[in-house]
Enzyme design. Sequence first.
Site, PDB file in Angstrom:
ATOM      1  N   TYR A  90       5.036  -9.912  -2.175  1.00 35.58           N
ATOM      2  CA  TYR A  90       3.712  -9.687  -1.575  1.00 35.58           C
ATOM      3  C   TYR A  90       3.939  -9.066  -0.201  1.00 35.58           C
ATOM      4  O   TYR A  90       4.364  -9.743   0.736  1.00 35.58           O
ATOM      5  CB  TYR A  90       2.964 -11.016  -1.484  1.00 35.58           C
ATOM      6  CG  TYR A  90       1.581 -10.956  -0.877  1.00 35.58           C
ATOM      7  CD1 TYR A  90       0.896  -9.756  -0.724  1.00 35.58           C
ATOM      8  CD2 TYR A  90       0.949 -12.124  -0.463  1.00 35.58           C
ATOM      9  CE1 TYR A  90      -0.379  -9.719  -0.165  1.00 35.58           C
ATOM     10  CE2 TYR A  90      -0.321 -12.105   0.093  1.00 35.58           C
ATOM     11  CZ  TYR A  90      -0.977 -10.900   0.245  1.00 35.58           C
ATOM     12  OH  TYR A  90      -2.233 -10.869   0.801  1.00 35.58           O
ATOM     13  N   LYS A 114       2.973  -6.667  -4.883  1.00 41.59           N
ATOM     14  CA  LYS A 114       1.587  -6.466  -4.467  1.00 41.59           C
ATOM     15  C   LYS A 114       1.639  -5.780  -3.107  1.00 41.59           C
ATOM     16  O   LYS A 114       2.107  -6.366  -2.123  1.00 41.59           O
ATOM     17  CB  LYS A 114       0.835  -7.791  -4.365  1.00 41.59           C
ATOM     18  CG  LYS A 114      -0.589  -7.639  -3.829  1.00 41.59           C
ATOM     19  CD  LYS A 114      -1.224  -8.986  -3.533  1.00 41.59           C
ATOM     20  CE  LYS A 114      -2.578  -8.815  -2.833  1.00 41.59           C
ATOM     21  NZ  LYS A 114      -3.169 -10.127  -2.442  1.00 41.59           N
TER      22      LYS A 114
END
Length: 311
Positions: free
Chosen positions: A142, A171
């Site tokens: 992330y 992400k």
Amino acid sequence: MRFRADPSRITGSIAPVVTPFTPDGALDEAGLRGLVRWQLASGSHGVSLGGSTGEPGAQSVAERATAIRAAAEEIGDRVPFLPGTGSAKLDETLELTAIAMDAGADAALIITPYYARPTQEALYQWYATVAREFPDLPLVIYNVPMRTAVDIAPETVGRLFREFDNLVGIKETTKDFEHFSRVLHETGPELLVWSGIELLCLPLLALGGVGFVSAVANLAPAAVAEMYQSWTDGDFERARQLHYRLHPLVDVLFTETNPAPAKWVLAQRGLISSAHVRPPLITPTAAGRTRIEELLSGNEDLLTPFEGVPS
């Protein structure tokens, strides 16, 4: 855990649900379960929990564990479950990732460690440690430099992707669209890439992204899911139409610090019992609420109804 066995199926609109609290600030587990059921009924392709929109830094490990287990029970393997398990501390990251794995998560979303501003070699070692600890659990990096003050380089992502089979995706929550392209160029199309920037969700699909983790899904899960589905069905005009129509809701989210505006809207609509956010965040100011109402005016049809969601 059918998606854990084949993480390439974790695609589409993965809704990063807010963490509801009671008016006095306690974790509202019943409210969270209701939000998850609403997301499933609204057509979201998956559910995430504990990313920036979920206020993880304001919760204890025990609270985050309770939320992960509750969401996993509600999802019941119907759609992919991708909880955030990262922390600024390695021991907490490992503990929460183990909890998510045991609860049935399909993959774990691991934020870059924040505040410390580690080097690229330190980031490599951080993710390598987690990957070695959980060889049977798909892991997703992330990257959200606007909140963590560190940006994982495409070369570091590529190195991790090549060395660890369970490091399956990232992400990307960066407005540097070139970064998306360089990551995919470094790794090839096998890396799963989701956008966490609302207005880059649709453009990323053209580069080979597999979906998005968009906070707008907290307000309009059906429209966000339809935007992805329209693209994959080849109805590019409809996908673009939804992209532009969702602009006002994107502005709602960031009227003041996310997720305070989203929680206020959800509470106003009766979907959660309280708009409470934990310090250092505050509920929207009077000026913020006025601006939210202005942005919503004329766009109410985008807000997904929740009547009839099973209890």
